[in-house]
Design a protein around this motif. Structure first.
Motif, PDB file in Angstrom:
ATOM      1  N   SER A   1      -7.255  -8.607   6.075  1.00 14.56           N
ATOM      2  CA  SER A   1      -8.697  -8.734   5.876  1.00 14.56           C
ATOM      3  C   SER A   1      -9.479  -7.711   6.688  1.00 14.56           C
ATOM      4  O   SER A   1     -10.652  -7.438   6.406  1.00 14.56           O
ATOM      5  N   LYS A   2      -8.833  -7.126   7.709  1.00 12.15           N
ATOM      6  CA  LYS A   2      -9.451  -6.081   8.519  1.00 12.15           C
ATOM      7  C   LYS A   2      -9.203  -4.681   7.948  1.00 12.15           C
ATOM      8  O   LYS A   2      -9.566  -3.678   8.569  1.00 12.15           O
ATOM      9  N   GLY A   3      -8.576  -4.605   6.778  1.00 18.00           N
ATOM     10  CA  GLY A   3      -8.317  -3.313   6.164  1.00 18.00           C
ATOM     11  C   GLY A   3      -7.048  -2.650   6.630  1.00 18.00           C
ATOM     12  O   GLY A   3      -6.890  -1.431   6.468  1.00 18.00           O
ATOM     13  N   VAL A   4      -6.125  -3.416   7.210  1.00 20.12           N
ATOM     14  CA  VAL A   4      -4.853  -2.883   7.699  1.00 20.12           C
ATOM     15  C   VAL A   4      -3.750  -3.369   6.771  1.00 20.12           C
ATOM     16  O   VAL A   4      -3.478  -4.568   6.689  1.00 20.12           O
ATOM     17  N   TYR A   5      -3.095  -2.420   6.053  1.00 24.00           N
ATOM     18  CA  TYR A   5      -2.139  -2.769   5.009  1.00 24.00           C
ATOM     19  C   TYR A   5      -0.772  -2.144   5.269  1.00 24.00           C
ATOM     20  O   TYR A   5      -0.670  -1.005   5.729  1.00 24.00           O
ATOM     21  N   PRO A   6       0.309  -2.873   4.948  1.00 26.59           N
ATOM     22  CA  PRO A   6       1.655  -2.329   5.156  1.00 26.59           C
ATOM     23  C   PRO A   6       2.052  -1.360   4.049  1.00 26.59           C
ATOM     24  O   PRO A   6       1.827  -1.625   2.870  1.00 26.59           O
ATOM     25  N   TRP A   7       2.634  -0.232   4.429  1.00 23.36           N
ATOM     26  CA  TRP A   7       3.098   0.724   3.424  1.00 23.36           C
ATOM     27  C   TRP A   7       4.606   0.994   3.536  1.00 23.36           C
ATOM     28  O   TRP A   7       5.177   1.687   2.699  1.00 23.36           O
ATOM     29  N   TRP A   8       5.255   0.447   4.547  1.00 17.35           N
ATOM     30  CA  TRP A   8       6.694   0.647   4.718  1.00 17.35           C
ATOM     31  C   TRP A   8       7.248  -0.501   5.558  1.00 17.35           C
ATOM     32  O   TRP A   8       6.566  -1.025   6.431  1.00 17.35           O
ATOM     33  N   THR A   9       8.483  -0.885   5.268  1.00 22.97           N
ATOM     34  CA  THR A   9       9.149  -1.880   6.105  1.00 22.97           C
ATOM     35  C   THR A   9      10.623  -1.536   6.222  1.00 22.97           C
ATOM     36  O   THR A   9      11.205  -0.938   5.302  1.00 22.97           O
ATOM     37  N   GLU A  10      11.194  -1.896   7.343  1.00 17.66           N
ATOM     38  CA  GLU A  10      12.587  -1.559   7.631  1.00 17.66           C
ATOM     39  C   GLU A  10      13.189  -2.700   8.453  1.00 17.66           C
ATOM     40  O   GLU A  10      12.773  -2.943   9.582  1.00 17.66           O
ATOM     41  N   LEU A  11      14.132  -3.413   7.882  1.00 24.53           N
ATOM     42  CA  LEU A  11      14.733  -4.565   8.539  1.00 24.53           C
ATOM     43  C   LEU A  11      15.538  -4.126   9.761  1.00 24.53           C
ATOM     44  O   LEU A  11      16.298  -3.156   9.707  1.00 24.53           O
ATOM     45  N   ASN A  12      15.360  -4.822  10.857  1.00 18.27           N
ATOM     46  CA  ASN A  12      16.171  -4.602  12.052  1.00 18.27           C
ATOM     47  C   ASN A  12      17.441  -5.451  11.906  1.00 18.27           C
ATOM     48  O   ASN A  12      17.386  -6.686  11.902  1.00 18.27           O
ATOM     49  N   LEU A  13      18.579  -4.794  11.803  1.00 24.99           N
ATOM     50  CA  LEU A  13      19.837  -5.488  11.542  1.00 24.99           C
ATOM     51  C   LEU A  13      20.542  -5.980  12.799  1.00 24.99           C
ATOM     52  O   LEU A  13      21.560  -6.664  12.702  1.00 24.99           O
ATOM     53  N   ASN A  14      20.028  -5.660  13.966  1.00 25.44           N
ATOM     54  CA  ASN A  14      20.709  -6.046  15.203  1.00 25.44           C
ATOM     55  C   ASN A  14      20.957  -7.552  15.310  1.00 25.44           C
ATOM     56  O   ASN A  14      22.048  -7.970  15.711  1.00 25.44           O
ATOM     57  N   PRO A  15      19.980  -8.419  14.973  1.00 23.40           N
ATOM     58  CA  PRO A  15      20.276  -9.857  15.033  1.00 23.40           C
ATOM     59  C   PRO A  15      21.415 -10.279  14.108  1.00 23.40           C
ATOM     60  O   PRO A  15      22.207 -11.162  14.448  1.00 23.40           O
ATOM     61  N   ILE A  16      21.497  -9.638  12.931  1.00 25.72           N
ATOM     62  CA  ILE A  16      22.547  -9.996  11.977  1.00 25.72           C
ATOM     63  C   ILE A  16      23.922  -9.691  12.542  1.00 25.72           C
ATOM     64  O   ILE A  16      24.877 -10.460  12.374  1.00 25.72           O
TER      65      ILE A  16
ATOM     66  N   PHE B   1       0.851  -1.178   0.000  1.00 28.69           N
ATOM     67  CA  PHE B   1       0.000   0.000   0.000  1.00 28.69           C
ATOM     68  C   PHE B   1       0.891   1.233   0.000  1.00 28.69           C
ATOM     69  O   PHE B   1       2.109   1.127   0.134  1.00 28.69           O
ATOM     70  N   GLN B   2       0.286   2.401  -0.128  1.00 26.44           N
ATOM     71  CA  GLN B   2       1.034   3.647  -0.065  1.00 26.44           C
ATOM     72  C   GLN B   2       0.388   4.598   0.927  1.00 26.44           C
ATOM     73  O   GLN B   2      -0.842   4.660   1.030  1.00 26.44           O
ATOM     74  N   CYS B   3       1.207   5.313   1.650  1.00 27.20           N
ATOM     75  CA  CYS B   3       0.709   6.390   2.496  1.00 27.20           C
ATOM     76  C   CYS B   3       0.228   7.521   1.590  1.00 27.20           C
ATOM     77  O   CYS B   3       0.995   7.991   0.741  1.00 27.20           O
ATOM     78  N   PRO B   4      -1.010   7.989   1.734  1.00 29.06           N
ATOM     79  CA  PRO B   4      -1.526   9.040   0.849  1.00 29.06           C
ATOM     80  C   PRO B   4      -1.149  10.454   1.299  1.00 29.06           C
ATOM     81  O   PRO B   4      -1.679  11.429   0.759  1.00 29.06           O
ATOM     82  N   HIS B   5      -0.244  10.575   2.268  1.00 24.82           N
ATOM     83  CA  HIS B   5       0.147  11.871   2.817  1.00 24.82           C
ATOM     84  C   HIS B   5       1.675  11.957   2.867  1.00 24.82           C
ATOM     85  O   HIS B   5       2.374  11.087   2.358  1.00 24.82           O
ATOM     86  N   ASP B   6       2.173  13.015   3.503  1.00 26.89           N
ATOM     87  CA  ASP B   6       3.615  13.143   3.672  1.00 26.89           C
ATOM     88  C   ASP B   6       4.134  12.060   4.613  1.00 26.89           C
ATOM     89  O   ASP B   6       3.417  11.572   5.495  1.00 26.89           O
TER      90      ASP B   6
ATOM     91  N   ILE C   1       6.361   7.976   9.961  1.00 32.21           N
ATOM     92  CA  ILE C   1       4.965   8.297  10.248  1.00 32.21           C
ATOM     93  C   ILE C   1       4.279   8.801   8.987  1.00 32.21           C
ATOM     94  O   ILE C   1       4.780   9.687   8.290  1.00 32.21           O
ATOM     95  N   CYS C   2       3.127   8.237   8.702  1.00 25.24           N
ATOM     96  CA  CYS C   2       2.288   8.675   7.589  1.00 25.24           C
ATOM     97  C   CYS C   2       1.470   9.887   8.029  1.00 25.24           C
ATOM     98  O   CYS C   2       0.781   9.837   9.051  1.00 25.24           O
TER      99      CYS C   2
END
Length: 249
Positions: A205-220, A36-41, A55-56
């Protein structure tokens, strides 16, 4: 071609029990990209490291009056740069919970518009054998007199899966927040791939969609697999309660 022949079961319609995305060319996270995309800044709040969030519609929160801007934050662990900056830039009121600490971090301690209680969020209300208080999101919102949350921030180290199952059970088809900032933990001792897939599909299915992801590198850095990733979700439901979709309702 040799690699494909050596591992045919991963490419010939494997069953759920056979499939393990850690052992193929693509990591687990590559199967769950932002759809999905954030429709704002979009603005970063907090550090460019663990604890900061994208933050969207941040400019919308900066314009909102205090009375109608609410943030819930679960999993503090004295990392409160995000909460501190939100207090600086907005009139939002913050409700924070974490039973692993006795108070919040120095960025927010003692400041107005901050409410902290040493509770864990969970799938039911209880006091466990160690005297720790667990509350559902539904109970906390009722105690605080809220029917909607502008920003829900969750970092609860693998407990997000049963907790959000309970949230989806409690609130039905409209989950009570505009956007969700959540770190997902997919270690094998937390959740299997088939169960994660079902959980993810239920959330969407509840209308909650991801628009951004950022891998946490600490475990690596410590020689582990990349089992933690920050996700930003937007809720496309909620009608006039949801500031992010006002131009769509």
């Amino acid at each position: 071609m040799a690699l494909l022949c050596a591992t045919p079961n991963y490419w010939d319609e494997p069953t759920d029990s056979q499939f393990n995305p850690w052992h193929v060319l693509m990591y687990w996270w590559w199967y769950f990209p932002p759809s999905f995309q954030c429709p704002h800044d979009i603005q970063r709040v907090g550090p460019i490291s663990d604890g900061g969030k994208w933050i969207c519609g941040m400019s919308l929160y900066e314009e909102k009056p205090r009375a109608s801007c609410v943030i819930y934050s679960f999993g503090i662990n004295h990392e409160t740069h995000f909460e501190g900056e939100m207090l600086d830039r907005t009139d939002c009121e913050i409700f924070a919970y974490d039973a692993s600490v006795s108070d919040m971090g120095p960025d927010v301690e003692g400041r107005p518009r901050v409410h902290f209680k040493p509770y864990f969020i969970g799938k039911k209300d209880k006091v466990d054998d160690h005297g720790v208080v667990w509350k559902t999101l539904k109970s906390l919102m009722k105690e605080n007199g809220h029917d909607w949350i502008d920003i829900l921030k969750v970092d609860i180290e693998g407990s997000e899966f049963p907790t959000f199952d309970a949230i989806m059970d409690d609130f039905g088809e409209v989950l009570p927040f505009s956007q969700l900032q959540m770190e997902l933990h997919v270690r094998e001792d937390f959740i299997s791939f088939p169960n994660f897939l079902k959980w993810w599909e239920r959330l969407e299915s509840k209308g909650v969609y991801p628009w951004w992801t950022e891998l946490n590198l600490n475990p690596i850095y410590s020689g582990q697999r990349a089992w933690a990733s920050e996700y930003c979700f937007i809720n496309v439901r909620g009608g006039k309660k949801n500031l992010l979709i006002q131009n769509q309702v």
